[in-house]
Scaffold this active site. Structure first.
Site, short mmCIF file in Angstrom:
data_model
loop_
_atom_site.label_atom_id
_atom_site.label_comp_id
_atom_site.label_asym_id
_atom_site.label_seq_id
_atom_site.Cartn_x
_atom_site.Cartn_y
_atom_site.Cartn_z
N ALA A 1 7.34 -2.92 0.07
CA ALA A 1 6.38 -3.99 0.36
C ALA A 1 5.10 -3.65 -0.41
CB ALA A 1 6.12 -4.06 1.85
N SER B 1 -3.18 -1.90 3.40
CA SER B 1 -1.75 -1.62 3.37
C SER B 1 -1.01 -2.65 4.22
CB SER B 1 -1.49 -0.19 3.85
OG SER B 1 -0.17 0.20 3.56
N ASN B 2 0.22 -2.39 4.60
CA ASN B 2 0.99 -3.34 5.40
C ASN B 2 1.94 -2.59 6.33
OD1 ASN B 2 3.65 -2.97 4.01
ND2 ASN B 2 2.40 -3.61 2.26
N ARG B 3 2.73 -3.33 7.10
CA ARG B 3 3.51 -2.73 8.19
C ARG B 3 4.86 -2.16 7.76
NH1 ARG B 3 4.27 -7.21 12.34
NH2 ARG B 3 5.63 -5.64 13.26
#
Ligand code: CTP
Length: 217
Positions: free
Chosen positions: A88, A21-23
């Site tokens: 995102a 995943s991402n921030r």
């Protein structure tokens, strides 16, 4: 007007207990949803996993993976006047999801094989008007950049064929990911460019909604 929005990250499963995943916190997308509701618009919010309450009055479509986000957007896009892809989305996902937890064992390294996810924004290029509607949905993309912001944002505008790219510099620790503030540069298909100086995401969202309404008129 009818707003279709995406927000937050996606999660791409590796095995039953892990994911990529991402921030992304989802704050910018949720702020746009709230600003659109405050201005009297209808909102469908396709959201990846975030720790935020759904804005009251929005129809929330919760999703986890990029494939689920893709399907939700294609179910709703014909309904919308404007579609804003703020999420995102993970760019890659594991080739296969292991059915059982990958055990550490005695390995010294572990290599994950990844394939690109489907590009949701690009899939909305050259949209025809939905049956019974006069105009095609106007599509807005976001661009998260750490360097050469203008060149990358303009390339995404052309390649993904959208009406507008909203770019933010995610290398700055004071704005962007997980922050309450942001600063944005807008690149329009017409060639115009416009800066929205650092401000709270809620303040920027109000400005963005006015701009989205203009391009969807
Ligand atoms: N996007 C998308 N589907 C993907 C990846 C990105 O719809 N699989 C959308 C994002 O929601 C955003 C825009 O494309 O509106 C640009 O995303 P960004 O991550 O900045 O760019 P990428 O296309 O991933 O390109 P790069 O990795 O070169 O930065």
């Amino acid at each position: 007007m009818r707003f279709l929005l995406t927000a937050g990250p996606t999660r791409e499963p590796i095995d039953p207990v892990r994911y990529l995943s991402n921030r992304s916190s989802g704050k910018m997308g949720y702020a746009i949803a709230q600003a659109a509701l405050d201005a009297g618009h209808e909102v469908v919010l396709v959201s990846g996993p975030v720790a935020l309450a759904a804005p009251e009055g929005a129809r929330l479509e919760p999703v986890t993976t990029s494939d689920e986000m893709y399907d939700a957007i294609h179910r709703w896009v014909g309904w919308a006047d404007v579609c804003v892809l703020c999420a995102a989305v993970a760019d890659f996902r594991p080739v296969r999801i292991e059915a059982q937890k990958i055990k550490k064992g005695a390995r010294e390294t572990l290599t994950l094989e990844l394939v690109p996810t489907r590009d949701i924004l690009r899939s909305l290029r050259d949209l025809a008007p939905a049956p019974g509607r006069k105009r095609a949905t106007r599509v807005v993309g976001f661009a998260a950049e750490t360097h050469d912001l203008e060149a990358h944002a303009r390339r995404k505008l052309t390649e993904k064929g959208c009406a507008l790219i909203v770019a933010n510099d995610v290398s700055r620790p004071d704005i962007g990911f997980e922050s309450e503030d942001n600063a944005l540069t807008l690149f329009f298909a017409s060639g115009e460019r416009c800066e929205l100086a650092r401000a709270k995401k809620s303040v920027l969202a109000t400005e963005l909604v006015k701009i989205f309404v203009e391009i969807a008129k």
